[in-house]
Design an enzyme around this catalytic site. Structure first.
Site: not given
Ligand code: FAD
Ligand code: NAI
Length: 479
Positions: A195-198, A217, A283, A286, A326, A458
């Site tokens: 029950a995290g962000v995703i 969670e 979720s 990561r 990341d 306002h």
């Molecule tokens: P990435 O976006 O993962 O990009 C890395 C890229 O490198 C990818 O295209 C990958 O395929 C490529 N790559 C990897 N290895 C190689 C290689 N060897 N050669 C060539 N290419 C390669 N963050 C927010 O701030 N706000 C949000 O609302 C938000 N929502 C999210 C929702 C979900 C469902 C998820 C999963 C994540 C969310 N995030 C959000 C987190 C956000 O997506 C990541 O923090 C962000 O994309 C990280 O950026 P990055 O550039 O480090 O890596």
């Molecule tokens: P998260 O870290 O937000 O949540 C993961 C949750 O899973 C935690 O509450 C954790 O305690 C729980 N958990 C871990 N292992 C478990 C298990 N075995 N069984 C049950 N619960 C367990 O990670 P999430 O939601 O996967 O998102 C990944 C990343 O993507 C986050 O770090 C977040 O920063 C980013 N993201 C950001 C968003 C935003 O900025 N709005 C939206 C979505 C993702």
């Protein structure tokens, strides 16, 4: 194609593509390599954020919010609707179009900034006179391997979803973020592990469209990363919306069949529980993408959690090799990745950039939204810092009443002696936008009184931000 560069960026997510653009602006010869691929074989730059993260999730959150509003709130505005329905494939197609527009936008920016884009998978191939050698493996058999050399390499390879040890993702019933964003019909029973962000965002999408959603969670408390008052309010509101959240859960067994996915877990009291779902989103965090880089061969050091080890300036243990986003320590957020990418290339240009980790905003795009910056009340208590707090509900705000969304509150935390702002915590409408007031206050070392002295338009939701600052001094005017 040119194959010698000042800077080569591996990965075109927000960390990588933004670093590449800034490097080009600063006059460097830049290459960016990315392996993202669309179903038609074309490049899909933008990384997790564009393809299977921030952008598509917000697209589905918006669609499902419209549906929810039409179903639950239009009537109170006097708007009548007959035969309301949701066409899930159409909603998913809209999302896909937004993703594709963003992919194309990034390719356009590469062209505009004269960045050489390589579509393939990059790996280190040693170091020679011309700098670091990279091999780019093609993504289809009709293309050839390419090589390039660069003085500096920025690794921005991002992260991938972590699977449960009990159950691999199967893209049918046990889904990662990609699967959760691509469902073509609303599951009747949706399980979410974590029950995290995703979990909360995706759970909200499918709950609004009619799924019965159960979140499992592991941690004993719900949303422990948020301020305790916000987490408590969120738990209450989400429960009222129909999300079932079990905390303190330990998953013991997951079995996927043609019919359903069966989950066995122990609950917070240690009792064995069984549940069946049509789909299960996992979720639980990561993991960094370091495989395939040939990191070990060139001696690139990883930390104990498998992230690329970097110092405060994103410098790895290898000379002229940097890593951002990341794939390194810190919150996995697109804006954090971008800031790090920009800072690295500005440092290469001799500038003195700084990424302030204390002022990174966090947002959860549920309804209501949750957003914060700075310390939580529990963190201040644990650190023994004396603080004062001012909190005001949106119920007291005229704009919120006009919008029909008065849930939640704004809460400031400030140093008890100096009044310097230490944190801003919001649960309520447009919290994602309002939180920037706290970010700016903290960046400028403002006091809560500074906020209270500023004229706010306002009627706006931002008036609650000012009002909460006034409340910190016991002089709220509308509450
Ligand atoms: P990435 O976006 O993962 O990009 C890395 C890229 O490198 C990818 O295209 C990958 O395929 C490529 N790559 C990897 N290895 C190689 C290689 N060897 N050669 C060539 N290419 C390669 N963050 C927010 O701030 N706000 C949000 O609302 C938000 N929502 C999210 C929702 C979900 C469902 C998820 C999963 C994540 C969310 N995030 C959000 C987190 C956000 O997506 C990541 O923090 C962000 O994309 C990280 O950026 P990055 O550039 O480090 O890596
Ligand atoms: P998260 O870290 O937000 O949540 C993961 C949750 O899973 C935690 O509450 C954790 O305690 C729980 N958990 C871990 N292992 C478990 C298990 N075995 N069984 C049950 N619960 C367990 O990670 P999430 O939601 O996967 O998102 C990944 C990343 O993507 C986050 O770090 C977040 O920063 C980013 N993201 C950001 C968003 C935003 O900025 N709005 C939206 C979505 C993702």
């Amino acid at each position: 194609m040119q194959n010698t560069f000042d800077v080569a960026v591996i990965g075109a997510g927000p960390g990588g593509y933004i670093a590449a653009i800034r490097a080009a602006q600063l006059g460097f010869a830049v290459a960016c390599i990315d392996d993202g691929v669309r179903t038609d074989g074309k490049p899909a730059p933008g990384g997790t954020c564009t393809n299977v993260g921030c952008i598509p999730s917000k697209a589905l959150l918006q669609s499902s919010e419209h549906f929810d509003a039409a179903q639950a709130h239009f009537a109170e505005h006097g708007i009548g609707l007959k035969d309301l329905s949701i066409d899930v494939p159409k909603m998913i197609a809209r999302k896909a179009k937004i993703v594709q527009q963003t992919n194309e936008g990034i390719l356009y920016l590469f062209k505009k900034n004269k960045i050489t884009f390589f579509h393939g998978r990059a790996a280190f191939d040693g170091k020679k006179e011309g700098g670091w050698q990279l091999k780019v493996s093609p993504l289809s058999s009709d293309k050839n391997e390419e090589t390039l050399a660069a003085t500096h390499v920025i690794i921005a390879t991002g992260s991938s979803p972590r699977a449960l040890p009990e159950a691999a993702f199967d893209s049918k019933r046990i889904l990662d973020n990609e699967g959760a964003l691509a469902l073509t019909e609303t599951p009747k029973r949706l399980g979410v592990v974590g029950a995290g962000v995703i979990g909360l965002e995706m759970g909200s999408v499918w709950r609004r469209l009619g799924a019965e959603v159960t979140l499992l969670e592991a941690l004993p408390e719900f949303l422990g990363v948020a301020d305790v008052a916000v987490a408590k309010e969120a738990a209450k509101l989400f429960k009222a919306q129909g999300l079932t959240i079990h905390t303190g859960v330990k998953i013991t067994h997951v079995k996927s069949s043609a019919k359903e996915v069966a989950v066995e877990y122990t609950d917070a009291k240690g009792a064995v529980q069984k549940a069946s779902f049509d789909k299960l989103i996992v979720s639980i965090g990561r993991v960094p993408n370091t495989r395939g880089l040939n990191a070990a061969a060139v001696g690139l050091a990883l930390d104990e959690r498998g992230f690329i080890a970097v110092d405060n300036d994103c410098r790895t243990n290898l000379s002229n090799v940097w890593a951002v986003g990341d794939v390194v320590r810190g919150p996995m957020l697109a804006h954090k990745a971008e800031e790090e990418g920009v800072a690295v290339v500005e440092r290469l240009a001799g500038q003195k950039p700084h990424v302030n980790f204390n002022t990174i905003p966090y947002v959860i795009y549920t309804t209501p939204e949750i957003a914060w910056v700075g310390k939580t009340e529990q963190q201040l208590k644990a650190a023994g810092i004396a603080y004062r707090t001012g909190s005001v509900p949106f119920m007291a705000n005229g704009r919120a009443r006009a919008l029909g969304d008065t849930r939640g509150f704004v809460k400031w935390l400030a140093d008890a002696t100096t009044d310097q702002v230490l944190g801003l915590h919001i649960i309520g409408p447009m919290a994602s936008e309002l939180v920037m007031e706290g970010v700016i206050a903290m960046e400028f070392g403002a006091s809560s009184e500074d906020i209270a002295l500023i004229c706010h338009a306002h009627p706006t939701l931002a008036e609650t931000v000012k009002e909460a600052a006034l409340a910190l001094d016991g002089r709220a005017l509308n509450f």
